[in-house]
Write a protein that holds these residues in place. Structure first.
Motif, PDB file in Angstrom:
ATOM      1  N   HIS A 197      -5.362   3.401   0.013  1.00  0.00           N
ATOM      2  CA  HIS A 197      -4.595   2.364  -0.681  1.00  0.00           C
ATOM      3  C   HIS A 197      -4.571   1.081   0.157  1.00  0.00           C
ATOM      4  O   HIS A 197      -4.628  -0.027  -0.386  1.00  0.00           O
ATOM      5  CB  HIS A 197      -3.159   2.836  -0.937  1.00  0.00           C
ATOM      6  N   TYR A 201       0.994   3.945  -2.957  1.00  0.00           N
ATOM      7  CA  TYR A 201       0.704   5.347  -2.628  1.00  0.00           C
ATOM      8  C   TYR A 201       1.794   6.279  -3.157  1.00  0.00           C
ATOM      9  O   TYR A 201       1.512   7.337  -3.736  1.00  0.00           O
ATOM     10  CB  TYR A 201       0.569   5.494  -1.115  1.00  0.00           C
ATOM     11  N   LYS A 248       0.696   9.058  -6.939  1.00  0.00           N
ATOM     12  CA  LYS A 248       0.236  10.319  -6.361  1.00  0.00           C
ATOM     13  C   LYS A 248      -0.903  10.944  -7.167  1.00  0.00           C
ATOM     14  O   LYS A 248      -1.798  11.600  -6.629  1.00  0.00           O
ATOM     15  CB  LYS A 248       1.408  11.302  -6.270  1.00  0.00           C
ATOM     16  N   SER A 284       0.833  -1.208   0.000  1.00  0.00           N
ATOM     17  CA  SER A 284       0.000   0.000   0.000  1.00  0.00           C
ATOM     18  C   SER A 284       0.864   1.253   0.000  1.00  0.00           C
ATOM     19  O   SER A 284       0.535   2.237  -0.677  1.00  0.00           O
ATOM     20  CB  SER A 284      -0.913  -0.010   1.239  1.00  0.00           C
ATOM     21  N   LEU A 285       1.961   1.228   0.756  1.00  0.00           N
ATOM     22  CA  LEU A 285       2.855   2.387   0.808  1.00  0.00           C
ATOM     23  C   LEU A 285       3.513   2.626  -0.551  1.00  0.00           C
ATOM     24  O   LEU A 285       3.573   3.765  -1.031  1.00  0.00           O
ATOM     25  CB  LEU A 285       3.924   2.175   1.878  1.00  0.00           C
ATOM     26  N   TYR A 344      -2.986   7.231   1.945  1.00  0.00           N
ATOM     27  CA  TYR A 344      -2.348   5.933   2.179  1.00  0.00           C
ATOM     28  C   TYR A 344      -3.355   4.915   2.714  1.00  0.00           C
ATOM     29  O   TYR A 344      -3.368   3.759   2.286  1.00  0.00           O
ATOM     30  CB  TYR A 344      -1.189   6.085   3.173  1.00  0.00           C
ATOM     31  N   THR A 345      -4.199   5.344   3.643  1.00  0.00           N
ATOM     32  CA  THR A 345      -5.188   4.420   4.231  1.00  0.00           C
ATOM     33  C   THR A 345      -6.139   3.886   3.175  1.00  0.00           C
ATOM     34  O   THR A 345      -6.574   2.732   3.237  1.00  0.00           O
ATOM     35  CB  THR A 345      -5.983   5.123   5.344  1.00  0.00           C
TER      36      THR A 345
END
Length: 260
Positions: A166, A153, A157, A149-150, A163-164
């Protein structure tokens, strides 16, 4: 017989702990549900079952939707329509746990000699590692989601998602790939089935994630799958950096502690 005042009755118009009248079946101050009558085994059992698995909040419905209408599920959840869907992290945990239990039941971790057919010699240290994987398989399987997920993210962009968000997409998508891959666990019952099953799982994982991104972001399917493949490569590098930065000091401290 005198009434036992220590028994709390919620089958009344005013909730005695808040002193506020019920509006419908819930106390609007604390959210307490009106409970009619005394607690019974049947009622308590149903409550535990629903609280643990949240089947009353759409577990089976969410399972169906993640397969047949993924875009609608994720779009509605991210837009605030969470009521009829199981929380993505709980949903992922339940399906990964089911996958883990079935995998362990096949005995794949008890027959380590089969790995020698692929050129891997399992020594005592290797057996300890396999025992560790078996014990914490669910946690290990889910541990990559924050990194995926990070990475997604950071390289996406322009999608303008937090992020949450994702994290939510990745959790639902990974759970979906686990569900699709469940029937292929039967291959683990065969002596050389683990290699075939692992490759099939990897293909399902990439294709399902690619399909989720394709439908949700309305991108070309091949482009979405290629992007997700890149995400996985970068995630592995990110995870290695994390292990080196965090793990190396811990190993040093561990050795110093036990050597002293």
């Amino acid at each position: 017989m005198a009434k036992n005042d220590s028994l709390v009755s919620i089958n009344q118009d005013t909730y005695r702990f808040c002193g506020i009248e019920f509006q419908g079946d819930f106390c609007h101050a604390c959210g307490q549900k009106r409970i009619g009558g005394r607690f019974t085994i049947k009622q308590s059992g149903a409550w535990v079952f629903c609280e643990v698995f949240n089947l009353d909040r759409g577990f089976l419905f969410t399972t169906k939707q993640i397969i047949v209408n993924t875009r609608k599920l994720i779009s509605e959840y991210l837009s605030g329509g969470t009521k009829k869907y199981t929380h993505p992290f709980r949903f992922l945990f339940v399906w990964v746990t089911i996958n883990t239990l079935i995998t362990i039941s096949t005995g794949v971790f008890d027959n380590l000699d089969q790995f020698e057919d692929y050129g891997f010699k399992i020594d005592e240290e290797g057996k300890q590692i396999m025992d560790y994987i078996k014990k914490y398989m669910t946690i290990i399987a889910m541990s990559g989601i924050p990194f995926i997920s990070l990475t997604s993210y950071l390289i996406s962009k322009k999608r303008k998602l937090f992020y949450t968000e994702h994290l939510i997409i990745s959790s639902y998508a990974y759970a979906g790939s686990v569900i699709v891959g469940l029937p292929f666990l039967c291959l683990l019952f065969f002596p050389t089935g683990i290699l075939i099953q692992s490759n099939i799982n990897m293909i399902i994982y990439l294709l399902f994630f690619g399909n989720v991104l394709h439908k949700f972001f309305k991108e070309n399917y091949i482009e979405s799958t290629a992007k997700f493949l890149l995400v996985n490569v970068l995630t592995i590098l990110l995870a290695l950096i994390f292990v080196l930065v965090i793990g190396t000091p811990l190993v040093i401290l561990y050795k110093e502690y036990f050597s002293s």
